[in-house]
Motif scaffolding. Sequence first.
Motif, mmCIF file in Angstrom:
data_model
loop_
_atom_site.group_PDB
_atom_site.id
_atom_site.type_symbol
_atom_site.label_atom_id
_atom_site.label_comp_id
_atom_site.label_asym_id
_atom_site.label_seq_id
_atom_site.Cartn_x
_atom_site.Cartn_y
_atom_site.Cartn_z
ATOM 1 N N THR B 15 45.019 33.472 8.155
ATOM 2 C CA THR B 15 43.708 33.126 8.698
ATOM 3 C C THR B 15 42.662 33.124 7.587
ATOM 4 O O THR B 15 42.606 34.059 6.776
ATOM 5 N N GLY B 16 41.872 32.041 7.550
ATOM 6 C CA GLY B 16 40.820 31.914 6.557
ATOM 7 C C GLY B 16 41.201 31.130 5.315
ATOM 8 O O GLY B 16 40.319 30.701 4.561
ATOM 9 N N GLY B 63 37.060 21.786 12.918
ATOM 10 C CA GLY B 63 37.862 22.610 12.022
ATOM 11 C C GLY B 63 38.659 21.807 11.013
ATOM 12 O O GLY B 63 39.372 22.385 10.185
ATOM 13 N N SER B 80 39.077 26.534 6.688
ATOM 14 C CA SER B 80 39.264 27.956 6.986
ATOM 15 C C SER B 80 40.206 28.032 8.191
ATOM 16 O O SER B 80 39.770 27.967 9.332
ATOM 17 N N ALA B 82 42.656 28.770 11.242
ATOM 18 C CA ALA B 82 42.633 29.703 12.364
ATOM 19 C C ALA B 82 43.978 29.624 13.094
ATOM 20 O O ALA B 82 44.636 28.577 13.068
ATOM 21 N N SER B 84 44.603 29.089 16.030
ATOM 22 C CA SER B 84 44.607 27.974 16.992
ATOM 23 C C SER B 84 45.012 26.649 16.350
ATOM 24 O O SER B 84 45.279 25.667 17.056
#
Lengths: 111, 115
Positions: B15-16, B63, B80, B82, B84
């Motif tokens: 993540t990120g 995103g 970044s 995620a 999802s």
Amino acid sequence: TQLLEQSPQFLSIQEGENLTVYCNSSSVFSSLQWYRQEPGEGPVLLVTVVTGGEVKKLKRLTFQFGDARKDSSLHITAAQPGDTGLYLCAAPPPGTYKYIFGTGTRLKVLA
Amino acid sequence: NAGVTQTPKFRVLKTGQSMTLLCAQDMNHEYMYWYRQDPGMGLRLIHYSVGEGTTAKGEVPDGYNVSRLKKQNFLLGLESAAPSQTSVYFCASSPRAGASTDTQYFGPGTRLTVL
């Protein structure tokens, strides 16, 4: 939001049986496409239908576009294990150069 | 002809983190598309391009960013990542501009997992 709904979501049948899958919408489309996707691969185009009521045949597969151009069906005669895969319908919303896809019908044909 | 190729085939991100997916086609097609495929949801259009130097948003663009600096390449970026965004990503191309009956040619997909 324009949606393409496919049914059934899953289908498991024996080799030699016949089946029909459906693609329905409340919107009118200028054309509709059917794709087949095998595991680990991208979808491959099977057929494009453009005229209301049009019927196209591809070997044992028969595709029909509804008279009102809101729905379509795919009929497979004497299904074979090689027909196993995910069947997707796709259509371009009016005035656009992109496609929306249905949720797909996952077919498994057992030998 | 190789058709449509995608790199990488698999990727695991935390993540990120950020990454770029590359799509290349050698068929001189005008249109290129990025889709994501999630279980039970078919293919959803992220971004598309109608020609070199152009991009447009699809159904689920948040995103993601894209660029089409060269006609044969279409890049999809995650700035970044995620969880999802865990999905299988497909690139596609089609030949002419404006013909709704054009065939879309798909790449083999990139399986991305975001932890």
